[in-house]
Write a protein that holds these residues in place. Structure first.
Motif, PDB file in Angstrom:
ATOM      1  N   ASN A 182     -91.956  26.374  -7.616  1.00 30.48           N
ATOM      2  CA  ASN A 182     -91.658  25.778  -6.363  1.00 30.48           C
ATOM      3  C   ASN A 182     -90.668  24.552  -6.402  1.00 30.48           C
ATOM      4  OD1 ASN A 182     -92.018  24.590  -4.152  1.00 30.48           O
ATOM      5  ND2 ASN A 182     -93.702  23.358  -4.594  1.00 30.48           N
ATOM      6  N   THR A 183     -89.529  25.263  -5.805  1.00 29.42           N
ATOM      7  CA  THR A 183     -88.300  24.504  -6.634  1.00 29.42           C
ATOM      8  C   THR A 183     -87.925  22.877  -4.899  1.00 29.42           C
ATOM      9  OG1 THR A 183     -87.102  25.944  -4.527  1.00 29.42           O
ATOM     10  CG2 THR A 183     -86.822  26.006  -7.005  1.00 29.42           C
ATOM     11  N   GLN A 184     -88.754  23.512  -4.230  1.00 29.61           N
ATOM     12  CA  GLN A 184     -88.730  22.155  -2.512  1.00 29.61           C
ATOM     13  C   GLN A 184     -89.608  20.583  -3.593  1.00 29.61           C
ATOM     14  OE1 GLN A 184     -93.039  22.538  -0.284  1.00 29.61           O
ATOM     15  NE2 GLN A 184     -92.265  20.588   0.845  1.00 29.61           N
ATOM     16  N   LYS A 185     -88.466  19.880  -3.414  1.00 32.67           N
ATOM     17  CA  LYS A 185     -88.074  18.643  -3.758  1.00 32.67           C
ATOM     18  C   LYS A 185     -89.306  17.117  -3.196  1.00 32.67           C
ATOM     19  CE  LYS A 185     -82.962  18.922  -4.978  1.00 32.67           C
ATOM     20  NZ  LYS A 185     -81.998  18.549  -4.560  1.00 32.67           N
ATOM     21  N   LEU A 186     -89.384  16.607  -4.522  1.00 30.74           N
ATOM     22  CA  LEU A 186     -90.511  15.457  -3.696  1.00 30.74           C
ATOM     23  C   LEU A 186     -89.841  14.359  -2.825  1.00 30.74           C
ATOM     24  CD1 LEU A 186     -91.894  15.042  -6.956  1.00 30.74           C
ATOM     25  CD2 LEU A 186     -93.310  16.251  -4.756  1.00 30.74           C
ATOM     26  N   GLY A 208     -86.872  13.470  -4.662  1.00 25.49           N
ATOM     27  CA  GLY A 208     -85.507  14.523  -4.855  1.00 25.49           C
ATOM     28  C   GLY A 208     -86.058  15.324  -6.179  1.00 25.49           C
ATOM     29  N   VAL A 209     -86.845  14.275  -6.913  1.00 23.45           N
ATOM     30  CA  VAL A 209     -86.693  15.705  -8.154  1.00 23.45           C
ATOM     31  C   VAL A 209     -87.740  17.536  -7.351  1.00 23.45           C
ATOM     32  CG1 VAL A 209     -88.662  16.409  -9.964  1.00 23.45           C
ATOM     33  CG2 VAL A 209     -87.926  14.416  -9.541  1.00 23.45           C
ATOM     34  N   GLU A 210     -87.448  18.580  -8.111  1.00 24.96           N
ATOM     35  CA  GLU A 210     -88.803  19.620  -7.645  1.00 24.96           C
ATOM     36  C   GLU A 210     -89.358  19.545  -8.472  1.00 24.96           C
ATOM     37  OE1 GLU A 210     -86.555  23.072  -9.347  1.00 24.96           O
ATOM     38  OE2 GLU A 210     -84.661  22.513  -7.882  1.00 24.96           O
ATOM     39  N   MET A 211     -90.309  20.485  -7.041  1.00 27.87           N
ATOM     40  CA  MET A 211     -92.410  20.347  -7.759  1.00 27.87           C
ATOM     41  C   MET A 211     -91.888  20.712  -9.092  1.00 27.87           C
ATOM     42  SD  MET A 211     -93.095  19.900  -3.756  1.00 27.87           S
ATOM     43  CE  MET A 211     -92.656  18.877  -2.414  1.00 27.87           C
ATOM     44  N   PRO A 269     -87.356  16.381   8.331  1.00 25.37           N
ATOM     45  CA  PRO A 269     -87.989  18.659   8.076  1.00 25.37           C
ATOM     46  C   PRO A 269     -88.039  18.732   6.557  1.00 25.37           C
ATOM     47  CG  PRO A 269     -86.465  18.052  10.149  1.00 25.37           C
ATOM     48  CD  PRO A 269     -86.251  17.364   9.233  1.00 25.37           C
ATOM     49  N   PRO A 270     -88.418  19.460   5.952  1.00 23.02           N
ATOM     50  CA  PRO A 270     -88.492  19.862   4.652  1.00 23.02           C
ATOM     51  C   PRO A 270     -86.713  20.359   4.213  1.00 23.02           C
ATOM     52  CG  PRO A 270     -89.563  20.676   5.319  1.00 23.02           C
ATOM     53  CD  PRO A 270     -89.455  20.048   6.546  1.00 23.02           C
ATOM     54  N   GLU A 271     -86.059  20.057   3.089  1.00 24.16           N
ATOM     55  CA  GLU A 271     -84.683  20.523   3.052  1.00 24.16           C
ATOM     56  C   GLU A 271     -85.291  22.339   2.491  1.00 24.16           C
ATOM     57  OE1 GLU A 271     -82.763  19.917  -1.097  1.00 24.16           O
ATOM     58  OE2 GLU A 271     -83.438  17.245  -0.217  1.00 24.16           O
ATOM     59  N   THR A 272     -86.178  22.895   1.994  1.00 21.54           N
ATOM     60  CA  THR A 272     -86.747  24.388   2.334  1.00 21.54           C
ATOM     61  C   THR A 272     -88.230  24.276   3.219  1.00 21.54           C
ATOM     62  OG1 THR A 272     -87.608  24.151   0.087  1.00 21.54           O
ATOM     63  CG2 THR A 272     -85.511  24.624   0.445  1.00 21.54           C
ATOM     64  N   ALA A 273     -88.413  25.337   3.674  1.00 18.91           N
ATOM     65  CA  ALA A 273     -89.989  25.602   3.755  1.00 18.91           C
ATOM     66  C   ALA A 273     -90.460  25.320   3.133  1.00 18.91           C
ATOM     67  CB  ALA A 273     -89.865  27.143   4.790  1.00 18.91           C
ATOM     68  N   PRO A 274     -91.952  25.507   3.129  1.00 20.08           N
ATOM     69  CA  PRO A 274     -92.676  25.827   2.054  1.00 20.08           C
ATOM     70  C   PRO A 274     -93.181  27.336   1.868  1.00 20.08           C
ATOM     71  CG  PRO A 274     -93.540  24.645   3.326  1.00 20.08           C
ATOM     72  CD  PRO A 274     -92.585  24.650   4.262  1.00 20.08           C
ATOM     73  N   THR A 275     -93.187  28.215   0.483  1.00 20.79           N
ATOM     74  CA  THR A 275     -93.713  29.519   0.723  1.00 20.79           C
ATOM     75  C   THR A 275     -94.953  29.201   0.239  1.00 20.79           C
ATOM     76  OG1 THR A 275     -92.789  29.478  -1.506  1.00 20.79           O
ATOM     77  CG2 THR A 275     -90.588  30.379  -0.053  1.00 20.79           C
ATOM     78  N   THR A 311     -89.492   5.060  -5.321  1.00 21.86           N
ATOM     79  CA  THR A 311     -88.588   4.535  -6.409  1.00 21.86           C
ATOM     80  C   THR A 311     -89.800   5.891  -7.684  1.00 21.86           C
ATOM     81  OG1 THR A 311     -90.268   2.869  -6.803  1.00 21.86           O
ATOM     82  CG2 THR A 311     -87.863   2.612  -5.813  1.00 21.86           C
ATOM     83  N   GLY A 312     -90.511   6.481  -7.180  1.00 23.64           N
ATOM     84  CA  GLY A 312     -91.530   7.049  -8.663  1.00 23.64           C
ATOM     85  C   GLY A 312     -92.950   7.758  -7.777  1.00 23.64           C
ATOM     86  N   ALA A 313     -93.980   6.736  -8.914  1.00 19.46           N
ATOM     87  CA  ALA A 313     -95.646   7.444  -8.244  1.00 19.46           C
ATOM     88  C   ALA A 313     -96.652   6.417  -8.136  1.00 19.46           C
ATOM     89  CB  ALA A 313     -95.713   8.523  -8.326  1.00 19.46           C
TER      90      ALA A 313
END
Length: 469
Positions: free
Chosen positions: A375-379, A327-330, A455-461, A410-412
């Motif tokens: 990069n605003t894609q979420k983890l 849920g955190v932005e990359m 599917p990812p929330e946003t397409a990779p750029t 829950t984390g990494a």
């Protein structure tokens, strides 16, 4: 959507017999009498490899089709490389002749292949998912393969559809496809290919864990086998021979002193001296899945300044690990590590930490997505990245610590223990046994582990143009 139940991947419980398509030939082993004792102590790890199964690859095709629906693609086209291996298990040599695997959203796959390669393709097809319904269009040397592709698209009712082309397809191929099929809308297949490949299954994670374990064992053995007076080329050569002892293929760069401040080093000969920084990098492959680990160390006693820079980089890596969760932005993970370095007066921005924090890892050492500013894609759980902060002091030395980081629910977690110090870079942390009341029954090793893929929330750029890191 693909449900959790439909994507139960059980490949990790299959028998470890290597298939024709996925078997990796190990390099020839060096005669034992010429190797140092620490390298001789390494053992062949091929028995620990569990191949990816055809059933798992079928789930990948299912997910790809779901993503095609989400992004309004009628089909995707892949020529060679990691994406072809990901979906089919096939490793196909890239040449000037068009070989293409086309996966439609609502039909069986088809292939465009040179006629003289048909026997090799038939061997590989044995491991393809949907092999029984896959159609092959063969073209002779005096035929135009793009007209053959156009015919195939027409017969699959795709002559006016939207075709996603995999990002590593050569321009000559993509341009010729566009010219031969003017009614087809050509777009990027990255939302589909990266959308699938960025989420690792239990079987993929098992291969990646093993690759990381082997790399750390090899690094440790070669570190123990070298010292002041040895060259960087000797160190790298012993790494390759140590991987051969383990039954896998791999390598490592080794850079010394001021050359360690060049993030990807220098090819020139270098000699290791006592008290001078050594930086090693790279990894090995298991079933095509690659590790990527860097270690910085000193033979002898480090200076206080060297220790201080190491501590800052170590803290930056820990900060990134702590910040990483679904849920955190990359970009926030890169920012967490960069904040530690900048606050220690090694900034601003990219002044001393000259590259992004990390990249995805899988069948390619560098693949989608990327831990980088902007990069605003979420983890998402089951993504895997390098976590590799560094400080590079030009003309003096550089320190980078790199471990591969798996996103959990829950984390990494790091797949290898964090390097504790410059003097003991491969120390194994003590494991404290659980108290009796904390002990839990061992997990059933044959129980499938579910993954929820969406599917990812946003397409990779497209990522920024950056070096390997």
């Amino acid at each position: 959507m693909l449900t959790r139940r439909r994507f139960l991947l059980t490949a990790a419980a299959t028998a470890p017999a290597l298939t024709l398509q996925s078997q990796e030939s190990a390099p020839e082993k060096t005669p034992a009498e010429t190797l140092p004792p620490a390298i001789l102590a390494l053992t062949d790890r091929r028995k620990d490899i569990v191949p990816i199964t055809k059933d798992e690859r079928q789930t990948r095709l299912d997910l790809a089709r779901e993503l095609m629906k989400s992004y309004s693609l009628d089909a995707i086209l892949i020529t060679t490389g990691a994406s072809l291996r990901y979906f089919t298990g096939a490793a196909w040599y890239q040449s000037e002749r068009l070989f293409a695997y086309i996966l439609p959203q609502s039909a069986a796959p088809f292939i465009v292949c040179p006629f003289f390669e048909r026997d090799r393709l038939n061997d590989l097809l044995l491991a393809f998912p949907e092999r029984e319904t896959t159609i092959t269009y063969l073209w002779q040397e005096d035929e135009d393969p793009y007209k053959i592709l156009q015919r195939g698209l027409a017969e699959y009712s795709l002559a006016t559809g939207t075709l996603g082309i995999e990002e590593h397809t050569q321009f000559a191929f993509a341009n010729s496809i566009a010219r031969a099929c003017p009614a087809v809308k050509i777009v990027s297949a990255t939302p589909v290919t990266a959308g699938c490949r960025s989420l690792k299954s239990p079987a993929e994670i098992a291969c990646l864990r093993l690759a990381n374990q082997i790399t750390l064992d090899v690094y440790r053995a070669v570190y123990q086998s070298c010292g002041p007076g040895d060259t960087n080329h000797k160190f790298s050569d012993l790494v390759s021979k140590a991987y051969a002892r383990c039954g896998v293929q791999g390598d490592a760069s080794c850079n010394v002193g001021a050359n360690s401040a060049i993030p990807h080093g220098s090819p020139k000969p270098q000699t290791i001296h006592e008290g001078e920084m050594v930086l090693i990098d790279d990894g090995c492959t298991v079933e095509g899945y690659t590790s990527d680990i860097s270690r910085s160390f000193v033979y002898g006693a480090p200076t206080d300044f060297q220790r201080e820079i190491f501590r800052i980089v170590q803290n930056a890596q820990s900060a990134a690990l702590a910040a990483a969760r679904p849920g955190v932005e990359m970009q926030a993970i890169d920012a967490a590590a960069r904040k530690v370095i900048v606050e220690a007066k090694y900034g601003p921005a990219f002044d001393f930490f000259t590259h992004r924090l990390g990249h995805g890892i899988g069948l390619d050492m560098h693949e989608w997505p990327y831990l980088v500013g902007g990069n605003t894609q979420k983890l998402v759980a089951n993504m895997l990245f390098s976590n590799e902060p560094g400080i590079y002091l030009r003309g003096k030395f550089g320190i980078r610590l790199e471990d591969d980081m798996l996103l959990t629910e829950t984390g990494a977690e790091l797949l290898t223990p964090q390097s504790p110090s410059l003097q003991d870079p491969f120390a194994i942390p003590a494991v404290v046994p659980p108290k009796p009341e904390e002990a839990t029954p061992p997990a059933d090793p044959n129980a499938p582990k579910p993954i929820h893929l969406k599917p990812p929330e946003t397409a990779p750029t497209q990522p920024p143009e950056t070096p390997k890191n």
